[in-house]
Design a protein around this motif. Structure first.
Motif, PDB file in Angstrom:
ATOM      1  N   ALA A 216       2.159   1.615 -72.863  1.00 22.48           N
ATOM      2  CA  ALA A 216       3.428   2.206 -73.282  1.00 22.48           C
ATOM      3  C   ALA A 216       3.930   3.216 -72.261  1.00 22.48           C
ATOM      4  O   ALA A 216       5.122   3.234 -71.923  1.00 22.48           O
ATOM      5  CB  ALA A 216       3.280   2.852 -74.654  1.00 22.48           C
ATOM      6  N   VAL A 217       3.045   4.065 -71.767  1.00 26.52           N
ATOM      7  CA  VAL A 217       3.446   5.056 -70.770  1.00 26.52           C
ATOM      8  C   VAL A 217       3.919   4.374 -69.495  1.00 26.52           C
ATOM      9  O   VAL A 217       4.926   4.777 -68.890  1.00 26.52           O
ATOM     10  CB  VAL A 217       2.274   6.023 -70.478  1.00 26.52           C
ATOM     11  CG1 VAL A 217       2.566   6.867 -69.235  1.00 26.52           C
ATOM     12  CG2 VAL A 217       2.028   6.931 -71.674  1.00 26.52           C
TER      13      VAL A 217
ATOM     14  N   ALA B 259      10.837  13.344 -73.635  1.00 26.97           N
ATOM     15  CA  ALA B 259      11.558  12.121 -73.271  1.00 26.97           C
ATOM     16  C   ALA B 259      10.598  10.940 -73.228  1.00 26.97           C
ATOM     17  O   ALA B 259      10.892   9.847 -73.747  1.00 26.97           O
ATOM     18  CB  ALA B 259      12.245  12.305 -71.912  1.00 26.97           C
ATOM     19  N   LEU B 260       9.437  11.158 -72.634  1.00 29.66           N
ATOM     20  CA  LEU B 260       8.434  10.096 -72.570  1.00 29.66           C
ATOM     21  C   LEU B 260       7.978   9.693 -73.971  1.00 29.66           C
ATOM     22  O   LEU B 260       7.873   8.499 -74.281  1.00 29.66           O
ATOM     23  CB  LEU B 260       7.233  10.571 -71.748  1.00 29.66           C
ATOM     24  CG  LEU B 260       6.091   9.551 -71.560  1.00 29.66           C
ATOM     25  CD1 LEU B 260       6.576   8.342 -70.779  1.00 29.66           C
ATOM     26  CD2 LEU B 260       4.906  10.219 -70.852  1.00 29.66           C
ATOM     27  N   GLY B 261       7.732  10.667 -74.833  1.00 27.63           N
ATOM     28  CA  GLY B 261       7.304  10.371 -76.194  1.00 27.63           C
ATOM     29  C   GLY B 261       8.342   9.612 -76.982  1.00 27.63           C
ATOM     30  O   GLY B 261       8.009   8.731 -77.792  1.00 27.63           O
ATOM     31  N   ASN B 262       9.620   9.938 -76.768  1.00 27.65           N
ATOM     32  CA  ASN B 262      10.683   9.219 -77.450  1.00 27.65           C
ATOM     33  C   ASN B 262      10.693   7.746 -77.068  1.00 27.65           C
ATOM     34  O   ASN B 262      11.014   6.899 -77.897  1.00 27.65           O
ATOM     35  CB  ASN B 262      12.042   9.858 -77.133  1.00 27.65           C
ATOM     36  CG  ASN B 262      12.441  10.906 -78.142  1.00 27.65           C
ATOM     37  OD1 ASN B 262      12.963  10.592 -79.202  1.00 27.65           O
ATOM     38  ND2 ASN B 262      12.173  12.173 -77.817  1.00 27.65           N
ATOM     39  N   VAL B 263      10.355   7.456 -75.832  1.00 30.13           N
ATOM     40  CA  VAL B 263      10.365   6.066 -75.374  1.00 30.13           C
ATOM     41  C   VAL B 263       9.097   5.328 -75.774  1.00 30.13           C
ATOM     42  O   VAL B 263       9.138   4.153 -76.149  1.00 30.13           O
ATOM     43  CB  VAL B 263      10.575   5.999 -73.842  1.00 30.13           C
ATOM     44  CG1 VAL B 263      10.576   4.549 -73.365  1.00 30.13           C
ATOM     45  CG2 VAL B 263      11.882   6.680 -73.451  1.00 30.13           C
ATOM     46  N   THR B 264       7.960   6.017 -75.738  1.00 34.33           N
ATOM     47  CA  THR B 264       6.691   5.328 -76.016  1.00 34.33           C
ATOM     48  C   THR B 264       6.448   5.086 -77.504  1.00 34.33           C
ATOM     49  O   THR B 264       5.722   4.156 -77.871  1.00 34.33           O
ATOM     50  CB  THR B 264       5.487   6.124 -75.462  1.00 34.33           C
ATOM     51  OG1 THR B 264       5.481   7.435 -76.048  1.00 34.33           O
ATOM     52  CG2 THR B 264       5.552   6.220 -73.953  1.00 34.33           C
ATOM     53  N   GLU B 265       7.052   5.888 -78.375  1.00 32.15           N
ATOM     54  CA  GLU B 265       6.727   5.796 -79.804  1.00 32.15           C
ATOM     55  C   GLU B 265       6.961   4.390 -80.355  1.00 32.15           C
ATOM     56  O   GLU B 265       6.099   3.820 -81.031  1.00 32.15           O
ATOM     57  CB  GLU B 265       7.541   6.830 -80.587  1.00 32.15           C
ATOM     58  CG  GLU B 265       7.244   6.866 -82.073  1.00 32.15           C
ATOM     59  CD  GLU B 265       5.862   7.410 -82.411  1.00 32.15           C
ATOM     60  OE1 GLU B 265       5.503   7.378 -83.607  1.00 32.15           O
ATOM     61  OE2 GLU B 265       5.156   7.863 -81.498  1.00 32.15           O
TER      62      GLU B 265
ATOM     63  N   LEU C  16      15.966   0.111 -74.041  1.00 31.90           N
ATOM     64  CA  LEU C  16      15.591  -0.859 -73.007  1.00 31.90           C
ATOM     65  C   LEU C  16      14.100  -1.168 -73.022  1.00 31.90           C
ATOM     66  O   LEU C  16      13.689  -2.309 -72.790  1.00 31.90           O
ATOM     67  CB  LEU C  16      15.968  -0.321 -71.628  1.00 31.90           C
ATOM     68  CG  LEU C  16      17.418  -0.436 -71.184  1.00 31.90           C
ATOM     69  CD1 LEU C  16      17.610   0.298 -69.867  1.00 31.90           C
ATOM     70  CD2 LEU C  16      17.802  -1.905 -71.031  1.00 31.90           C
ATOM     71  N   ALA C  17      13.287  -0.153 -73.291  1.00 31.15           N
ATOM     72  CA  ALA C  17      11.842  -0.322 -73.233  1.00 31.15           C
ATOM     73  C   ALA C  17      11.347  -1.363 -74.226  1.00 31.15           C
ATOM     74  O   ALA C  17      10.324  -2.015 -73.993  1.00 31.15           O
ATOM     75  CB  ALA C  17      11.148   1.013 -73.494  1.00 31.15           C
TER      76      ALA C  17
END
Length: 258
Positions: free
Chosen positions: A116-117, A97-103, A154-155
């Motif tokens: 990003a994290v 989930a974190l990787g999906n948002v940070t990519e 959102l990110a």
């Protein structure tokens, strides 16, 4: 907007103001999702123009004032200002989930991994999924996957969020957790355009309702007017049929699903 000889959108003229929460309603096949894809320039319209603020999507002007199609990388930069949440989540299965948002934050926004994290954890917390940061999509429920997709959009801090029937692929018991996140976004006056069949969300959270049929905008008004006193016969018929099909509990003053 035409697909061959089939006219999917017909003389659609729509503006969305900053802070609007606009719900697009209508029967299947009325052009709602195609309109959303045109707004995101995922399906460029066969005619007409789309603007994000003062900037036209997909085209630039030459020194002679002639419209020139943009290069794909420039269009991608424009799209980065538009957050899109699909029916089918579209998460990368090999990323957490974190990787999906940070990519996207690293590849598109050029944030450092640390930055990003930090931002990703902030938005995951805002959708109630901080504890699932290290989970892979296959281990998440449909509602959790959709909330990760919302967090990913959102990110990027887009100018507008587009939702294409974000609850239609969910089990009924999971719909509420996604709608709760969207209601909180609406309360913050996040600019949103939402194609949905969730009438209660449209009534309670939106400040505008657009009703479409056969590729045309039939009504564009506030929720109270649309649900309590629709002006067009087609709108009245849609509400009567939809409520008769789905409503078990009805709010008397609006004949609305609750």
């Amino acid at each position: 907007m035409d697909f061959g000889t089939n006219r999917v959108l017909d003389h659609v003229n729509l503006s969305v103001n900053e802070g609007d929460v606009l719900a697009i309603l209508g029967p299947s096949g009325s052009g709602k999702s195609t309109l959303l894809r045109c707004l995101a320039w995922l399906t460029p319209p066969t005619r007409g123009e789309v603007f994000l603020g003062a900037e036209q999507l997909g085209f630039t002007q030459s020194t002679q004032g002639i419209s020139i199609a943009m290069r794909e990388r420039d269009i991608a930069a424009q799209r980065s200002r538009i957050g899109m949440v699909f029916q089918a989540f579209n998460l990368w299965p090999h990323f957490t989930a974190l990787g999906n948002v940070t990519e996207g934050l690293i590849q598109v926004r050029c944030l450092t991994p640390t930055q990003a994290v930090s931002r990703a954890m902030e938005v995951l917390a805002s959708v109630g999924l901080a504890e699932k940061a290290d989970a892979y999509p296959a281990t998440l429920s449909g509602g959790q996957q959709q909330r990760v997709a919302i967090a990913r959009a959102l990110a990027m801090r887009p100018d507008v969020l587009l939702f294409d029937e974000p609850t239609s692929a969910l089990d009924p018991e999971l719909v509420g957790e996604v709608l709760d996140v969207m209601r909180k976004l609406a309360e913050r006056r996040t600019t949103m355009v939402v194609v949905t069949h969730e009438l209660a969300f449209a009534y309670e959270a939106a400040n505008r309702v657009v009703f479409m049929d056969q590729g045309k905008i039939v009504e564009d008004t506030d929720p109270q007017s649309f649900f309590v006193n629709p002006m067009e016969e087609r709108s009245k018929k849609f509400l009567e049929q939809t409520i008769a099909r789905y409503a078990r509990f009805v709010r008397p003053e609006a004949n609305l699903i609750v």
